[in-house]
Each structure stands twice: as C-alpha cells, then as structure tokens.
Design an enzyme around this catalytic site. Structure first.
Site, PDB file in Angstrom:
ATOM      1  N   HIS A   1      50.287 -12.587  46.112  1.00  0.00           N
ATOM      2  CA  HIS A   1      49.977 -13.777  45.455  1.00  0.00           C
ATOM      3  C   HIS A   1      51.009 -14.911  45.535  1.00  0.00           C
ATOM      4  O   HIS A   1      52.375 -14.605  45.503  1.00  0.00           O
ATOM      5  CB  HIS A   1      49.417 -13.825  43.951  1.00  0.00           C
ATOM      6  CG  HIS A   1      48.465 -12.762  43.665  1.00  0.00           C
ATOM      7  ND1 HIS A   1      48.146 -12.174  42.762  1.00  0.00           N
ATOM      8  CD2 HIS A   1      47.286 -12.563  44.408  1.00  0.00           C
ATOM      9  CE1 HIS A   1      46.974 -11.634  42.653  1.00  0.00           C
ATOM     10  NE2 HIS A   1      46.430 -11.762  43.781  1.00  0.00           N
TER      11      HIS A   1
ATOM     12  N   ASN B   1      35.636  -6.365  45.927  1.00  0.00           N
ATOM     13  CA  ASN B   1      34.387  -7.270  45.440  1.00  0.00           C
ATOM     14  C   ASN B   1      33.437  -7.513  46.593  1.00  0.00           C
ATOM     15  O   ASN B   1      32.148  -7.399  46.377  1.00  0.00           O
ATOM     16  CB  ASN B   1      35.012  -8.655  44.965  1.00  0.00           C
ATOM     17  CG  ASN B   1      35.645  -8.479  43.706  1.00  0.00           C
ATOM     18  OD1 ASN B   1      34.946  -8.259  42.784  1.00  0.00           O
ATOM     19  ND2 ASN B   1      36.783  -8.797  43.725  1.00  0.00           N
TER      20      ASN B   1
ATOM     21  N   ALA C   1      56.084  -9.904  20.404  1.00  0.00           N
ATOM     22  CA  ALA C   1      55.232 -10.828  19.790  1.00  0.00           C
ATOM     23  C   ALA C   1      54.315 -10.130  19.186  1.00  0.00           C
ATOM     24  O   ALA C   1      53.393 -10.735  18.092  1.00  0.00           O
ATOM     25  CB  ALA C   1      54.773 -11.698  20.705  1.00  0.00           C
TER      26      ALA C   1
END
Length: 961
Positions: free
Chosen positions: A620, A215, A642
């Site tokens: 993280h 970024n 699901a």
C-alpha cells in the site's frame, strides 16, 4: 512548509525549531505571508530574495507533484540562492501528468540496500500491467521465501515470519494482486524460484505461497502460472530441498488448490495445500516448525457450493434478518430527513447504506454489477441496488443482467447528468474509472447534491488530486471510500462492486444477513479475510469497509468507527490498521475520552518494518512510517494502553475477537437467534463452464489458430517463433492453410506464386469490376469483393480444375495423347491450357520463372512433366495453347504436396479437392485489385459509364419496326 534561518548538519530537531506555514489544498502562498510567517528571523537584506525563492519553490513543488522536499543547507548571497544539498520525493503516480516535465526519472533504491536487476524486472512488469506486482529482496541467501497475493496480506505474512523469529532468514518481500494474468503470474513466480535456487541452504528452504480470500481474482488462473513455473524449476527446487506451503481462498480457489496439490505429487516436491478453513497465517508456523503440519482437509471440488442450500437450520448467534431490516429502514428514513444548517457544510450520514440504497456504477463493469445483483437477491432485497451505469464511450443503451433466474435490463448512460436526472433515488456512486479519469469523474459527480457516498476503486491517483477530492467532499458533506479500495459490504443490504468475492464466499461468511460486528480495514483483500474470521468466531458482520491503501484515503478509520459507535445494531468494532499515518491514535483518543464505548479489537499490521535493516515500501502506498509514532509496534502499544483489545499477533486476532464476542453474549448484549437460509441463485453459464461443471457442443471448431493464451499460436507455433524462424509469408500460409511447417523451397514457391498472380492489368474481368466499383464511389471492401466475385472457372479459377484434371489423367495411367484425345471427344476444355496473348513463340515469362525454380528445387515433378508433354501436343495444333500460369501453379502445387514429405497422398489430394489451390490466386490477385482501387482513388476518376460505340444493340425485329 517549514523554514529555519540556521541550517547545516547541526540543525537538530527541525520540526520543533522551524517556523511553520500551513497552506490549504488548492491555495497559493503570497509573498507577504511568507515574510510574516516564515522569515521573521531571516536577515533583512536577504528577505526579498528568499521570499521570491520560497514562493517559486512552492509553485514548482505543486506543479511537478512533489510529495516531499528538503533543502539543507540553503545558502543566500547577494548574487543569488544556492541549494547545496536536497532530498526530495515525487509522486510516481503522477507520471501520466508530468512525464514531459520530469524527463526520464530513475528512482534509486532505499538507503542501505542494493538495487537488484530482478527488482527492476518486476517493476517493469508492474508498470506494463493493470495488476500490482512488487518485489523487494531483503536477504538473497535467506531460506524463507514468500509469494503472497494482496498488499495487506503480504505485510501480514512478513509480520508473522518475523514474530516467529524468521527475520534473519526472510529473503524477500513482495506481492501480486489485482487479477494478474497467468503469464504475468508465471513471470513473477519464475523470478522468485530463480532467485531462491541459486545458493543452497544447509536446512533447505521454504516457499510460502499465501494470500487472503480474493474478492475477484480467479485463483485457479493465477495458480496455473505458478504451477508452470514450478514445473520449469522442479529439478532445482528438489536439489535445494524446497518445501512449499500454500494457503488461499477466493473465486475458484478449490481448483487452484487441486492443481497445486497435483503438481506436488507429480514432481515429488513437498507441497502442503490449505484453504479458507485454515487461518491465513497458520502455514507460517507450519513452515517454520512452530506447529505441526495439519492434515490437508477435504475441500469442495469447485466454487459451486452455493447451488445447494446447506444451512439446515444451524443455530448461529445473530440478529434476525427481519429485525435488522426494520431497524435499517427506520435509520434510512431518519437520515433522509436530515436538514442542513445555514452556512454549515452538509452533515455526513451515519448510515451510508440500507436495503433501499440505490447506486450508479461508473464504468462498464458487468461482472461487478452482476455480483451486486446476486448479492441483492440472496439478501431478499425487493429491487436491485444498481439503478444505472455510466459509460462515456458509448451511446445510451440497455445492458442485460440476471435478477435471480430472470433477465432484466439496466440503463447505461453516456453522461452522468442524464443518469442523475433520470434516477433521483440514487445516492451512491461506485466509480470504476481509471486512475487517469477518476479525478474528473468524481469532481463531476459531486456537482449533484443527491450523491452522499462515492466509492473510488482506482489505485494510483496522484496524492495532490486525491486531497482536492477530499476537500470538496468535506465541503459538500459527501463520504468518500477509497481510492485504491475494493469497497465495502453491509450484509443483508448492500455490496460495493466485487467486495466479498463470489456467492460461495458470501454464503460461507454469512454476508447475506447482518451480524453484530462492524469492521474497518485499509486492505481490500484483508477485509474479505476479516469477513471469514468474524463469521467463524462471532455471529457475523454488520458492516465492513476497506478505506483503501493510499496515503490519503477519502475517509479514515475514525470516520467509520464513530458511525459504528452511533449505530445500534453494531455491538463490537474491529479495526485492522497498518504501519504509516496517525489515524489509529484518534481511536485511542476516542476511547480515552469516552466517545467510543463499544469494545474495539484492533491490530496494526507492519510490525516487521522495525526489524528490517533498510526501508521497505509495502504493497500500500500509505504503508510507510515516516517517524517512530507511525510504526505498527508503537500504534499497537498505544491502542492497548488506551483500552482496545490488541492481540499479540495477527495469528491471535480471531481468538481475541471470539473472546470479546463470547463475553458480550454472556452479558446478554448479543442474543443468539436462528439462522435464516437464503434463497439459492443459479450460477452463470460462463462461470459454470470454467469450473468444468457443464459441457456443450461447440458452435465452431478450429485447428489452425489459438489466440486465447498470452501469445498468438499458428498451428501450434507461437508467433514469436514464426518471426524468429524467418519462415516468411509462405511459411505462415503453410501453417494456416496446410497446418505444416513447410520446407524453405516450398515457402519460397508460395511467395513466388503470390507475386506472379498479383496482377494482370486492368482489362481482365476482376480488375475491371474493381475499377468500375471504385469509380462508383464504393469503399475498399466493396470494390475488392466485386473483383473477387468474378473469379471462377473462366477467370483465375483454373488452378484447382487444372490440378484435378491433370492429376486424374496421370494417376489413371493415361498417356498425354490419350488425355488430349479424350478431352476433345468429351467436348471439354483442358483447364490450364491456352492464353489469349501468349504463345509458344511469345512465352509467358511468369511461367518460365516458376518453371526454372521448380526444376531446380523440387525433389520430383512427375505431374509437371506430364503437363509439359500435353503442352507439346496442344501447341502443335495451335501455338497459343500453352500451359498458362494457372495450369502451371496447379500441377506444380500437386507435385509439391505429394513429394515434399509433409503429407500423405490422401492428404495432398484432399487439399486439391477442397479448393486450397484457388486460394493462391485469390490471395495474390487481391493485392492487384487493391492496387487498382487505390490507383483510381488517387487519380480521382469519376463514375464510369460504358461508351455506346462499344455496345452492340441487338433488339428483336418487331421492336425496330
């Protein structure tokens, strides 16, 4: 808080057996609550003591910022409570709050793994840096090594290596991110290269230098550090048959890839280089031999592609920009009219950002703000999205930015209240506050009801403080994005800070107009990779958010997935989950219950963790599975069951997204429309220059000092070498004045000259002026300058003049007597000859000390000998016409420059001509002047007034009549 009255090794499943007490954030526990909810089975005679212990333990837990604490067994007798065994975790990010209470804490390695000195070295680098540097050694003998940029990307690469069967050969896990400097990247890279070139592997080794699309990190700058390391280790790398695979994107990545390719060619090390056109993890398959090594594509030479409009009317399946804008505007109008029911917390808005959104930026982040304004401009916004900035370390002022080609001014406020009051239209705060100040500034911002969304960029906020922020945000109906995030982006509308990278990536990923796909990710770097993948496989991004990698993000996956479900412009949803936490199961539930009906493509990264023999803390903070259900493998399986679309690996994520998108197009849910070319935005001068696109004559040139690198350099000599070599002040002066490493005797002579010229009492004109100025109440600089301004031919400035006069006479072959007679005939003084006090009978000891040193150490003293012959002639006429200290230093310095071996004759003469020698007197005497200034201040001397009886008043005769 869990408590069970029977502990020990056979305690079994504590979660199911123990009594549980839930304590709200910011709440305290009472003795009564502990007794009634935790100690119902405890012996009656032990309850009081246990209650007191548990309440105190909880307070200690909060006060010292624990994140986990387990005691088993806990023994209670009539004498007290005994802790026999304990395991605990403290929040390392709270170090700045708790260091005094903790003392020196040494964090042990995870169970089942050794601690390596290289890991400690990188951890130390990380602690001293604003960037993120991580290293975990898994198998030092392995053949697959990684050097990955980004916390999320590092996990994805490890996953892919394990998916392709490389788990037993994977040597390390690690990451570097957060815009590390060239030196930091070099230190990190050389550590990896050192480790991987210690033991040979029969099949050779591979190094994967990967990363998502950055970024804000300048890829070329970080790659320079890696290139330096490769140069230093080129022989061991070739000896160990290392092949390197590189894939990267982001600001200036083209230059970074170019230098990587060049180093491969010049060193002979096989280096294969790829950019954003190649899927992020494709190089893993190439490195492990599962796919052919692709031909390296031709990429643009620099990051200036956006200067040219290359759209050319390409057909792209997309919603029209005008349609999107009108739709967003309607939603924005509706959301602003929402009313809060009495007694309930305010409802959070479905639409966080529109093309009318206005934000305040906390922190002097000019580059990020300019990026937001450039994004606004290419999105054809009517006004900038940034209304103001808040920066508490300066007064209110204006900051200059560009809006397209125009220069505009944005207000900067010292405090948040002023910004809120003057900009009532603002409803978003983007906080670049540091981890130390982010909590206070966020709490302050939430006191202003107009703020509906807060983005917290900082990484490393203590978890307890984050949970307090989340609680307050829930009460006030504020959406929090972060902490530890790059932010998010809504194409055509709003960009948070550095999200999306530079304009070339904004255009390449078509982020200047909305598409039909919304995504949510934890990782900021991976969110930019998703922008790239989605733009290549669909009509583009409608909105994307990176919720942040911390254990407790301010908003969770489901918050944003439900917003996307309720947003008409979103036709499909992409979720990039990861190991740790249970948030993805809420998506499963939402799909099963029919709350989520739009197609969801989901992949959880971190599948490699179940294959590692010991615990690995990924990039993280929240990427750690505390139980089986939190593993990425378990979550991917649950999502697929699901009804979500789950690829087999991250490698196939783009293919699954494309398949779902094509199906929606085939059904007519998404209708392709024409691409609308964005306006061009000029490139900033500073960035264009860094890319080498332009040149301009420099305003200054310098050849003595360079402070731009990691280390200060004096005339080519690093400052560390200056101290190691012990060249002293004289040697430093030699570097900065003469650009030479002078011999030891020359350095000593310079220092002696400074010592003997340091002061000559308060009566001389320079010291006198300094004293008068000091007594007038002036500051040090003014007083020193007053004294220095008296230096000239009459006072102290004779060094240059003496050197020039004696050199000219000597070089012309003039005998000493001829020189004296000529100066007398011309009516000129011989500079450097004569003294008011000293004489042939009362010699100046300063001159004697210097003379003894020069005669002993200088290789030749022709000019000094000549000057001493002149002195014999002048003193025979008058005893005080001696060679004074100025004259001695002047002629001795000429001998030094001419005979030390470091200068040509022309160079030596040039230094005399340009006034270098007078600098010796100026520098030396400055020490004395400063001494006189400090002396007068210390003695508290008042304003000086010269006495009348020391002034001869001689007025014109007509004035006295």
């Amino acid at each position: 808080m869990l408590f069970h009255h029977e502990g020990g090794v056979d305690v079994g499943d504590v979660d199911s057996k123990a009594l549980k007490l839930l304590v709200g954030v910011d709440e305290k526990i009472s003795a009564d609550t502990v007794k009634s909810q935790l100690l119902t089975h405890a012996p009656a005679d032990k309850k009081e003591m246990l209650t007191s212990f548990l309440v105190g333990l909880f307070n200690l837990y909060e006060d010292l910022y624990f994140t986990y604490l387990e005691i088993n067994p806990l023994v209670v007798t009539k004498d007290g409570v005994y802790v026999l065994d304990m395991a605990a975790k403290i929040d390392a990010t709270a170090d700045y709050l708790c260091k005094a209470k903790w003392g020196e804490v040494e964090f042990p390695p995870p169970f089942g793994r050794e601690a390596y000195p290289e890991e400690a070295y990188i951890a130390d680098l990380d602690a001293k840096s604003g960037a993120s540097l991580k290293l975990t050694l898994l198998n030092p003998r392995g053949r697959i090594w990684t050097m990955v940029a980004g916390g999320g990307a590092s996990v994805v690469y490890s996953d892919t290596i394990c998916d392709l069967g490389g788990v037993n050969e994977l040597a390390n896990y690690g990451e570097y991110s957060g815009a590390p400097s060239e030196q930091q990247t070099y230190d990190y890279a050389k550590t990896i290269l050192s480790l991987m070139t210690r033991e040979k592997h029969p099949d050779g080794k591979v190094l994967i230098i990967g990363g998502s699309i950055a970024n804000f990190t300048n890829v070329a700058a970080t790659f320079k550090g890696i290139v330096r390391a490769i140069k230093d280790y080129q022989n061991p790398l070739k000896e160990h048959e290392v092949t390197i695979f590189v894939r990267r994107g982001g600001p200036n990545y083209q230059e970074g890839l170019r230098v990587m390719g060049e180093i491969g060619k010049t060193t002979g090390i096989p280096i294969h280089v790829f950019g954003t056109e190649t899927h992020m993890t494709a190089i893993v398959g190439m490195a492990l031999g599962h796919r052919p090594i692709a031909t390296e594509p031709c990429v643009a030479a620099h990051t200036a592609n956006f200067l040219l409009n290359t759209s050319g009317g390409t057909i792209t399946p997309a919603s029209s920009r005008s349609a999107s804008f009108s739709e967003v505007k309607t939603v924005a109008e509706n959301s602003s009219a929402q009313k809060t029911c009495a007694g309930l917390p305010p409802a959070k808005s479905t639409t966080l950002f529109s093309n009318l959104t206005k934000a305040v930026v906390w922190g002097m982040q000019t580059r990020a703000v300019q990026g937001m304004l450039d994004f606004d401009y290419v999105c054809s916004r009517q006004e900038p999205s940034v209304a103001a900035m808040v920066y508490p370390f300066t007064g209110d002022h204006k900051q200059k930015f560009y809006w397209g080609h125009k220069e505009i001014l944005l207000p900067v406020y010292k405090n948040m209240a002023d910004a809120m009051k003057k900009h009532p239209e603002v409803d978003v705060l983007i906080s670049f506050a540091s981890l130390r100040s982010a909590y206070d500034s966020t709490i302050e911002t939430m006191q202003h009801p107009q703020i509906r969304t807060i983005v917290i960029i900082a990484e490393g906020i203590p978890e307890a403080l984050t949970r307090k922020i989340i609680r307050m945000a829930e009460e006030k109906g504020v959406t929090i994005i972060g902490p530890a995030t790059v932010g998010g982006i809504k194409p055509g509308c709003f960009k948070i800070g550095n999200t999306g990278g530079m304009l070339d990536n904004i255009l390449a990923s078509k982020l200047y107009r909305p598409g039909s796909v919304a995504y949510v990710s934890r990782s900021g770097g991976m969110s930019n990779e998703l922008n790239n993948i989605i733009s290549r496989t669909t009509d583009g991004v409608y909105e994307g958010v990176a919720i942040g990698g911390d254990r407790y993000p301010g908003s969770v996956f489901m918050d944003h997935v439900l917003r996307y479900q309720d947003t008409a412009g979103v036709k499909m949803i992409v979720v990039l989950g990861e190991i740790g936490g249970n948030e993805e199961y809420k998506i499963c539930k939402g799909i099963k219950e029919g709350r989520i009906t739009k197609p969801v493509v989901c992949w959880c990264i971190g599948t490699c963790a179940t294959l590692f023999s010991s615990e690995v803390q990924f990039g993280h903070a929240g990427a750690c599975a505390n139980q089986a259900s939190e593993t990425a493998v378990a979550k991917n399986k649950a999502l697929e069951e699901a009804g979500a679309f789950v690829p087999k690996s991250f490698d196939e994520l783009g293919d699954v997204i494309k398949s779902v998108y094509d199906n929606l197009v085939a059904k007519g849910v998404i209708v392709p429309s024409k691409e609308v070319p964005p306006p061009t935005v000029p490139m900033d001068y500073s960035w264009a220059r860094e890319l080498g696109l332009i040149r301009k004559p420099a305003s200054f040139m310098t050849s003595i000092c360079d402070e731009r690198g990691q280390e200060l350099i004096y005339a080519g000599m690093p400052i560390t070498e200056v101290f190691k070599s012990e060249i002293g002040l004289g040697g430093t002066l030699g570097l900065l004045w003469f650009q030479r490493r002078l011999p030891r005797y020359a350095c000593q002579f310079i220092e002696m000259c400074l010592m003997v010229t340091a002061d000559h009492g308060p009566a001389v004109s320079g010291a006198h002026n300094t004293i008068v100025c000091a007594r007038a109440g002036k500051d040090l600089i003014s007083s020193l300058t007053s004294g220095l301004l008296t230096i000239g031919d009459r006072f102290g400035g004779a060094l240059d003049a003496a050197a020039k006069q004696f050199s000219k006479a000597f070089d012309s072959g003039m005998l000493p007597m001829e020189f004296v007679n000529k100066m007398k005939k011309d009516g000129k003084l011989i500079m450097g000859i004569g003294h008011r006090v000293k004489s042939i009978n009362n010699p100046d000891m300063r001159v004697q000390i210097l003379k003894d040193f020069v005669k002993q150490h200088f290789p030749a003293t022709q000019l000094l000998d000549y000057a001493l012959e002149v002195e014999k002639i002048t003193t025979s006429k008058k005893p005080n016409l001696i060679l004074n200290v100025d004259g001695f230093i002047g002629v001795a310095f000429v001998d030094l420059l001419r005979n030390c071996g470091g200068f040509t004759r022309d160079e030596a003469d040039e230094f005399v001509e340009i006034g270098a020698l007078n600098g010796i007197f100026v520098l030396g005497r400055s020490m004395g002047f400063i001494g006189h200034y400090l002396d007068q201040k210390r003695l508290k001397q008042g304003l000086y007034r010269h006495p009348w009886d020391d002034i001869s008043y001689v007025l014109p005769e007509h004035m006295t009549m």
